[in-house]
Design an enzyme around this catalytic site. Structure first.
Site, PDB file in Angstrom:
ATOM      1  N   ASP A 208       6.602   0.172  18.457  1.00  0.00           N
ATOM      2  CA  ASP A 208       5.951  -0.549  17.380  1.00  0.00           C
ATOM      3  C   ASP A 208       5.217   0.441  16.497  1.00  0.00           C
ATOM      4  O   ASP A 208       4.617   1.388  16.996  1.00  0.00           O
ATOM      5  CB  ASP A 208       4.950  -1.567  17.952  1.00  0.00           C
ATOM      6  CG  ASP A 208       5.665  -2.805  18.428  1.00  0.00           C
ATOM      7  OD1 ASP A 208       6.672  -3.171  17.789  1.00  0.00           O
ATOM      8  OD2 ASP A 208       5.241  -3.392  19.435  1.00  0.00           O
TER       9      ASP A 208
ATOM     10  N   ASP B 198     -17.950  -2.775   2.199  1.00  0.00           N
ATOM     11  CA  ASP B 198     -16.687  -3.216   2.799  1.00  0.00           C
ATOM     12  C   ASP B 198     -16.576  -2.621   4.196  1.00  0.00           C
ATOM     13  O   ASP B 198     -16.391  -1.420   4.358  1.00  0.00           O
ATOM     14  CB  ASP B 198     -15.538  -2.736   1.897  1.00  0.00           C
ATOM     15  CG  ASP B 198     -14.205  -3.257   2.366  1.00  0.00           C
ATOM     16  OD1 ASP B 198     -14.137  -3.803   3.487  1.00  0.00           O
ATOM     17  OD2 ASP B 198     -13.234  -3.100   1.610  1.00  0.00           O
TER      18      ASP B 198
ATOM     19  N   PHE C 225     -14.433 -10.141  -0.119  1.00  0.00           N
ATOM     20  CA  PHE C 225     -13.018 -10.435  -0.253  1.00  0.00           C
ATOM     21  C   PHE C 225     -12.756 -11.874   0.192  1.00  0.00           C
ATOM     22  O   PHE C 225     -13.283 -12.329   1.205  1.00  0.00           O
ATOM     23  CB  PHE C 225     -12.208  -9.488   0.645  1.00  0.00           C
ATOM     24  CG  PHE C 225     -10.742  -9.800   0.675  1.00  0.00           C
ATOM     25  CD1 PHE C 225      -9.889  -9.260  -0.275  1.00  0.00           C
ATOM     26  CD2 PHE C 225     -10.217 -10.654   1.634  1.00  0.00           C
ATOM     27  CE1 PHE C 225      -8.545  -9.550  -0.254  1.00  0.00           C
ATOM     28  CE2 PHE C 225      -8.874 -10.936   1.659  1.00  0.00           C
ATOM     29  CZ  PHE C 225      -8.033 -10.393   0.704  1.00  0.00           C
TER      30      PHE C 225
ATOM     31  N   THR D 146      -9.261 -14.793  -4.078  1.00  0.00           N
ATOM     32  CA  THR D 146      -9.421 -13.780  -5.122  1.00  0.00           C
ATOM     33  C   THR D 146      -8.651 -12.503  -4.812  1.00  0.00           C
ATOM     34  O   THR D 146      -8.199 -11.806  -5.687  1.00  0.00           O
ATOM     35  CB  THR D 146     -10.897 -13.397  -5.276  1.00  0.00           C
ATOM     36  OG1 THR D 146     -11.333 -12.851  -4.034  1.00  0.00           O
ATOM     37  CG2 THR D 146     -11.746 -14.602  -5.625  1.00  0.00           C
ATOM     38  N   ARG D 147      -8.495 -12.261  -3.559  1.00  0.00           N
ATOM     39  CA  ARG D 147      -7.842 -11.036  -3.092  1.00  0.00           C
ATOM     40  C   ARG D 147      -8.437  -9.798  -3.744  1.00  0.00           C
ATOM     41  O   ARG D 147      -7.749  -8.854  -4.114  1.00  0.00           O
ATOM     42  CB  ARG D 147      -6.334 -11.113  -3.326  1.00  0.00           C
ATOM     43  CG  ARG D 147      -5.759 -12.246  -2.532  1.00  0.00           C
ATOM     44  CD  ARG D 147      -4.272 -12.434  -2.625  1.00  0.00           C
ATOM     45  NE  ARG D 147      -3.543 -11.272  -3.045  1.00  0.00           N
ATOM     46  CZ  ARG D 147      -2.224 -11.197  -3.010  1.00  0.00           C
ATOM     47  NH1 ARG D 147      -1.535 -12.219  -2.520  1.00  0.00           N
ATOM     48  NH2 ARG D 147      -1.589 -10.147  -3.411  1.00  0.00           N
ATOM     49  N   MET D 148      -9.730  -9.816  -3.871  1.00  0.00           N
ATOM     50  CA  MET D 148     -10.457  -8.679  -4.438  1.00  0.00           C
ATOM     51  C   MET D 148     -11.815  -8.618  -3.764  1.00  0.00           C
ATOM     52  O   MET D 148     -12.316  -9.618  -3.254  1.00  0.00           O
ATOM     53  CB  MET D 148     -10.704  -8.879  -5.944  1.00  0.00           C
ATOM     54  CG  MET D 148      -9.489  -8.687  -6.809  1.00  0.00           C
ATOM     55  SD  MET D 148      -9.959  -8.788  -8.540  1.00  0.00           S
ATOM     56  CE  MET D 148     -10.628 -10.400  -8.643  1.00  0.00           C
TER      57      MET D 148
ATOM     58  N   ASP E 149       3.562  -7.274  23.559  1.00  0.00           N
ATOM     59  CA  ASP E 149       2.453  -8.006  24.135  1.00  0.00           C
ATOM     60  C   ASP E 149       2.502  -9.495  23.814  1.00  0.00           C
ATOM     61  O   ASP E 149       1.956 -10.307  24.533  1.00  0.00           O
ATOM     62  CB  ASP E 149       1.109  -7.402  23.694  1.00  0.00           C
ATOM     63  CG  ASP E 149       0.991  -7.283  22.188  1.00  0.00           C
ATOM     64  OD1 ASP E 149       1.933  -7.716  21.492  1.00  0.00           O
ATOM     65  OD2 ASP E 149      -0.027  -6.752  21.722  1.00  0.00           O
TER      66      ASP E 149
ATOM     67  N   ASP F 230       7.542 -11.598  22.073  1.00  0.00           N
ATOM     68  CA  ASP F 230       8.181 -10.367  22.550  1.00  0.00           C
ATOM     69  C   ASP F 230       8.891 -10.589  23.873  1.00  0.00           C
ATOM     70  O   ASP F 230       9.701  -9.757  24.304  1.00  0.00           O
ATOM     71  CB  ASP F 230       7.134  -9.265  22.772  1.00  0.00           C
ATOM     72  CG  ASP F 230       6.700  -8.618  21.473  1.00  0.00           C
ATOM     73  OD1 ASP F 230       7.505  -8.633  20.521  1.00  0.00           O
ATOM     74  OD2 ASP F 230       5.569  -8.118  21.419  1.00  0.00           O
TER      75      ASP F 230
END
Lengths: 727, 556
Positions: A330, A367, A417, A421-423, A562, A566
């Protein structure tokens, strides 16, 4: 997990849902806690403490499982019986004693190998104290012993309770101390639903309340299986071990024939061979070295896995690991660090790099996502911008006082965030800074009548093409709204992975990176990490198809996983390593469980599998090569009296016939003890091509096996000849 | 020219000739066994025996074919000998006794050609030509068929059905397309160089010193050709290739050695072509050639360097060797005949030096795999390769695989059983012969040399060689019977395991080759194979060899 748009699932600005304790997803490089089995070093004291077990193993019903050593046992009985008929014969008694020692040494090797597992089993047993379960019957709770739980029962556990059996959390979330199994003291989070719902009996709930649905029968729980595994009780001979045993048995028969027919030849030649001498010759010729150490090698191989916190459910899986020719890894967590990091700031026309870095840093101060932190770090490291405490009411440290514009943070308003708004960003000193997905930020600027620099698209495109994630930074101030530039977020390949993959390639193993990223991104990371191939936008079905395709070509496939989705692939793969943090479905499907949940460990598992086979092969070669010298010791000793010419074969110039035979027998016994550490530790393994490995092992164990006994037997003979009355 | 130099030059000429023939003959045989078309004469044969030449066989069916065909061969040959007295064209010889007839029938069917009779004094034209000569062809073809079946076990990658080809097709083609054409050419060459080829009767000739001697005519050149080519070794005359009618000149001598080694060496090429990698063939060839050259050098050294005034005057151990060949050529012949399952002799192995006699015995004891009998050499060496791959494969950290086939429990089981058979036969029968009161009466010599006579006999029989150490009177009930049993079991039990192994391999899905795969086409592997052969097989016989040839050879 088809991810045509990376932002839907792996949005750089999203905050990771806080379901995991820090340790559960950052498993690299931690050491098992104290008190668990050590790094597998051999301690001579173990020989002494295992001695009683070695004697217990003299039981013929146990011995018969190893055909070679069983022959030695019978030989020991015969020579001892024979010595009783001639009690004055010191030679017969000495040979008998050393033959018994040979058998004991072989048992000792096995006992020592098993003993190391026993220590760990004891630790596990302590964890498996008899628990009282709080079973839910309807709304009512009742107290029952943990051993009475059956599949499907619902039990309640609260802070301080020991979880009574393996199961899945169906309600609630709790932190759990799994140190009894993993040796890892940091607690992990277990919650209902999703891929972190599995709990293990014997572990302890530290906080909160969860309801668990029991998934295993008592006596078959994970901890029970672990105890069986480390104790070797569940040990079955692996296919390869069986094949080797057949070869050793046939060699034993051949040499048995050679010795059984010898008295007739000798009588004709005019000399009589005693039973003692014949048995001595036989024991020297049959491959006792490998016969004695074979099961110890197998146990130690499993043990080496256990020491790395990997539980193999069968020895077959360990052997298969050595044969693996395709590794499915992965991307996230295995090849790359868990999170993307800022790698560069690309200003658009009209903006300087410093300006962009400053704005980017400012917008990211609050952030707390790893991506956000990496922006701050990059700005600091590359552009010399100091970190600023994000919130003004924090006590300003000395360092904060030295930052360029401390005042600007006063009264800052942080924009979090959101999925809409993805900001995210900050409004401070009349400036608004936003960073986020390209589309959202452009929309934000255009809303405010701002201009989009014409090279913005080019910069975004270039970063996307390189496999990175572009984050647009924009500002609105007295000069109006405008785009400042782009932050290049990229996956960071773990250190040393490229070298690891090169090694694997040399070993003949192909690595395939599995990722939900789009092909473009996947290719860029694949190239950087140096994997041989990648599977982008991978769904569980794609994974399954890939495994089947590889297997159809005769390849053996190893993978880690996991999640419940899978499970089919884990079951299909030849080596399926389930992460301990994963669901019980995944753990059931795989044939190994990694208690540390470290997917990189797959590489080590392959190496351990190979080392196991190499050790067997090397000691077999050594054992067979030894015979040459033993012949040169014993044959002249037996027959030089009737055919004096044969004394020319006595190249070691051994002092007397008795001493020659005795020396060979003693060497044969001592070499077993001498090789016990090697059998337990395994032959040194380096990831090189098969050719180089064969050349090296042939030199060391083939050529070494030819020469060593000449020296050893001569040395023992010298010592024996010093004993007065012999020699 | 010194005799040593002459010997070396002959050896070099031999190597050159074998090298020239290797590729064309090996490729040709690969085509023969892979072809899908049938010759007209072959179709007639298939119709005659009622076989479907295109039906694929799994290993049990293939084995049934081998065993049924060989059983019929034994019965027919036995009957022919027992009825010789009443058959025409028998030169007046009587029927053969039951035990000797059994021994001889088994001997020729098993490609051993041990002869407990004097050819010119016991077998008439009918038995020689219709019985013995026929078996010279078909017993060799059976060996090649089994080898090809094993090769197919490695080579067939797609089917996984366990099919190994068709025994009857392989048998017939081996005769019609390989042995008969080659034997024809060889017979013409031999006849042209003085080997007799007629149906003349017994001639009585006066001897120089008085008295008289009988001389037989016969179809000798034709039988001589297949005797060497098919690694049979049963001579028309008792003196075998030492007889001037069988082997008149140094040229025919060298040519016969060439014939002995021709097919066994070239089969490694066939193997390489059929498994799709001629390099794999070269690796097996290299192992065979190393042992063969090593043994030849050893033999020449021990025969030339023998000490003692008479021997030094003569330039080496000349006793028992034909002066027209010399020590060098006799040494090359002796090694070639014992490292293959031929057993033809151009000198008395009993008269070789002690160590030289040991070299001939050890050559057979290795299982006759360098290059071995036609077919049997290849399959013997491949079984040894399977064992070597198993041990070496472990040492590179993978489940061992050879030519893309995993060597697992089943494969090792069959290979290990194969390994057990001949030592068990040789050692048990030798010990029995020594322990029982009567067999010992057959010995001419006492001491180590007498022991060698018996050890040699059983080694030769169980390995299907057929040469004798001389000195041993083998025409007794005991020896005829036990040697017959040794030949029978020594030939067909290994075949059972070889075919079972082939069947098991043919069912496997091939494993792809990676950098982690043991490279079996490299010199390192050839070396390992040689070491494996010498140590695993050689050590089994070390005590026995010590009491025979070593005791004798080291005495001086």
């Amino acid at each position: 997990m088809t991810t045509t748009d990376t932002h839907t699932h792996e949005d750089p600005m999203s905050t990771a849902t806080p379901t995991r304790a820090p340790h559960s997803d950052a498993p690299t490089g931690h050491k098992p806690a104290e008190g668990r089995v050590g790094a597998g070093l051999f301690d001579a004291k173990q020989l002494v403490t295992s001695l009683p077990d070695a004697f217990r193993k003299l039981d013929p019903r146990v011995m018969v499982k190893s055909p070679v050593m069983f022959v030695v046992l019978i030989g020991s009985v015969l020579t001892t019986a024979f010595s009783f008929t001639d009690p004055g014969d010191w030679f017969g008694w000495t040979i008998s004693a050393w033959l018994w020692l040979t058998v004991i040494f072989a048992n000792l090797a096995e006992a020592v190998a098993e003993g190391r597992g026993k220590a760990q089993a004891d630790t596990l047993r302590r964890a498996k104290t008899d628990t009282v379960a709080r079973r839910l019957v309807g709304e009512r709770e009742e107290q029952v012993p943990g051993t009475e739980l059956t599949i499907g029962d619902l039990v309640v556990c609260e802070a301080g309770d020991i979880i009574p059996g393996d199961g899945d959390v169906v309600e609630g979330v709790a932190s759990v101390d799994e140190s009894a199994i993993t040796g890892e003291s940091a607690p992990v989070i277990r919650e209902s639903g999703g891929d972190r719902s599995a709990v293990t009996g014997g572990t302890k709930v530290l906080s909160d309340r969860i309801v668990i649905k029991i998934t295993t029968k008592p006596g078959e729980t994970f901890i029970d299986r672990m105890i069986n595994l480390v104790e070797g009780a569940a040990r079955q001979k692996t296919p390869n071990e069986i094949a080797l045993n057949i070869l050793l048995a046939s060699l034993t028969i051949v040499f048995l024939l050679a010795c059984a027919t010898l008295p007739a030849f000798a009588d004709y030649a005019g000399t009589h061979l005693t039973m003692v001498v014949l048995v001595a010759l036989l024991v020297c010729l049959i491959p006792t070295t490998i016969g004695a150490l074979l099961s110890a090698i197998g146990i130690a191989g499993m043990d080496r896995l256990v020491q790395r916190n990997v539980l193999a459910m069968s020895g077959r899986a360990v052997e298969a690991a050595g044969d693996v020719s395709t590794l499915l890894l992965d991307k996230t967590g295995t090849i790359t660090l868990g999170n993307r990091q800022a790698a560069e700031f690309v200003p658009v026309r009209g903006t300087t790099e410093d300006e962009l870095a400053d704005a980017a840093q400012l917008s990211s101060l609050a952030d707390e996502t790893p991506e956000g932190r990496s922006v701050v770090v990059l700005a600091k490291e590359k552009y010399g911008l100091r970190e600023r405490p994000p919130v003004s009411h924090h006590h300003p440290s000395k360092e904060a006082l030295r930052v360029s514009r401390p005042s600007e943070l006063v009264g800052a308003e942080w924009v979090q965030f959101t999925a809409q708004t993805r900001m995210s960003g900050v409004d401070v000193d009349g400036r608004s800074i936003r960073k986020g997905a390209a589309g959202s930020v452009i929309a934000w600027v255009e809303e405010r009548g701002g201009a989009i620099a014409e090279d913005t698209d080019a910069a975004v495109g270039r970063i996307s093409k390189a496999g990175g994630t572009p984050l647009l930074v924009a500002v609105e101030d007295e000069r109006g709204a405008r785009v400042l530039g782009v932050i290049h977020l990229k996956d960071v390949v773990k250190e040393g992975m490229r070298e690891r993959f090169t090694e694997l390639r040399r070993m003949g193993i192909r690595t395939v990176m599995i990722t939900g990223d789009n092909p473009l991104t996947a290719k860029a990371i694949a190239d950087e990490a140096g994997v041989d191939d990648f599977l982008a936008e991978a769904t569980p079905e794609d994974k399954m198809a890939l495994i089947k395709r590889e297997q159809a070509g005769g390849k053996l496939v190893a993978m880690t996983g996991d999640g419940t989705n899978d499970a089919p692939a884990l079951a299909q793969a030849d080596v399926g390593v389930a992460m301990n943090t994963g669901t019980s479905a995944a753990k059931e499907a795989g044939n190994m469980v990694d208690l540390d949940s470290n997917p990189t460990k797959l590489i080590e598992i392959v190496e351990i599998g190979k080392q196991l086979l190499i050790t067997r092969g090397a000691l077999t070669t050594f054992s067979i090569a030894n015979d040459v010298a033993k012949y040169f010791a014993i044959i002249p000793a037996l027959f030089a009296a009737v055919y004096p010419g044969l004394d020319k074969l006595n190249v070691m110039q051994l002092s007397s016939p008795d001493s020659a035979i005795l020396s060979a027998v003693i060497f044969n016994a001592l070499i077993i003890i001498a090789l016990v550490p090697l059998a337990l530790k395994g032959v040194q393994y380096r990831p090189v091509s098969a050719d180089k490995m064969l050349r090296r092992n042939l030199t060391v164990y083939g050529l070494g096996g030819l020469i060593a006994p000449f020296l050893g037997i001569k040395l023992i003979d010298l010592l024996i000849s010093l004993i007065p009355g012999i020699g | 020219m010194s005799p040593v130099l002459a010997g070396v030059l002959q050896l070099l000429a031999l190597i050159a000739a074998l090298a020239l023939a290797y590729v064309p003959l090996g490729n040709y045989m690969a085509r023969v066994y892979s072809s899908t078309t049938h010759w007209r004469v072959e179709k007639l044969i298939y119709k005659g025996i009622g076989a479907n030449p295109d039906a694929e066989m799994r290993w049990p069916a293939y084995l049934r074919g081998v065993l049924a065909f060989s059983l019929i061969g034994v019965l027919f040959l036995y009957a022919l000998q027992r009825l010789q007295g009443v058959l025409p064209g028998s030169l007046g010889f009587a029927s053969i006794d039951p035990d000797q007839a059994f021994n001889t029938a088994v001997s020729f069917v098993t490609n051993t050609n041990w002869q407990s009779y004097y050819g010119e004094q016991a077998m008439g034209h009918v038995v020689q030509t219709a019985g013995l000569a026929v078996q010279n062809f078909v017993s060799a073809a059976v060996g090649m068929a089994v080898a090809v079946a094993l090769v197919r076990g490695f080579a067939r990658s797609r089917s996984r059905t366990g099919e190994l080809g068709n025994f009857w097709t392989d048998l017939v083609r081996g005769v019609t397309r390989v042995l008969v054409p080659l034997a024809f050419v060889a017979a013409v060459v031999l006849a042209a160089r003085g080997v007799i080829q007629n149906f003349s009767g017994i001639h009585e000739a006066g001897q120089f010193m008085g008295g008289s001697q009988q001389w037989n005519g016969g179809a000798v050149a034709s039988q001589e050709a297949i005797k060497e080519l098919g690694t049979n070794g049963g001579g028309y005359f008792n003196a075998n290739s030492a007889h001037p009618f069988e082997n008149p000149t140094p040229f025919t001598n060298l040519f016969e050695i060439f014939l002995i080694l021709l097919i066994p060496f070239s089969l490694t090429r066939t193997f390489g072509v059929m498994v799709g990698s001629v390099k794999q063939g070269y690796a097996v060839l290299a192992a065979m050639a190393t042992v063969w050259l090593g043994f030849t050098a050893l033999m020449m050294w021990t025969e030339f360097a023998h000490h003692g005034p008479a021997l030094e005057l003569a330039g080496g151990a000349t006793e028992g060797k034909e002066v027209r060949f010399g020590i060098g050529a006799s040494s090359i012949f002796a090694v070639a005949t014992t490292l293959t399952s031929t057993g033809a002799v151009d000198s008395l192995h009993s008269s070789f030096t002690g160590l030289g006699g040991g070299v001939t015995m050890l050559g057979m004891m290795l299982g006759e795999i360098a290059p071995g009998g036609v077919g049997s050499g290849l399959y013997g060496m491949l079984v040894m390769a399977v064992i070597a791959v198993f041990v070496a494969g472990l040492m590179v950290g993978r489940t061992p695989e050879y030519l893309g086939r995993k060597i697992g429990t089943r494969e090792i089981k069959f290979a290990a059983c194969y390994l057990l058979i001949t030592p068990a036969l040789v050692l048990t029968f030798t010990a029995a012969a020594l322990a029982l009161p009567t067999p010992g009466d057959s010995m001419t010599n006492s001491g180590a040399h007498g022991f060698s006579e018996i050890l040699y006999a059983y080694t030769s029989a169980a390995n299907n060689n057929g040469s004798a150490f001389a000195g041993l009177d083998a025409d007794t009930q005991w020896f005829n019977t036990t040697l017959g049993i040794a030949m029978l079991l020594g030939r067909f039990l290994p075949m059972v395991f070889v075919l079972a192994l082939a069947g098991s391999l043919a069912q496997q899905k091939p494993v792809p080759v990676t950098a982690g795969t043991l490279r079996t086409e490299k010199p390192l592997f050839s070396g390992l194979l040689v070491g494996n052969v010498l140590i695993v097989t050689g050590l089994t016989y070390f005590p026995a060899l010590a009491l025979g040839p070593l005791a004798e050879g080291l005495a001086a």
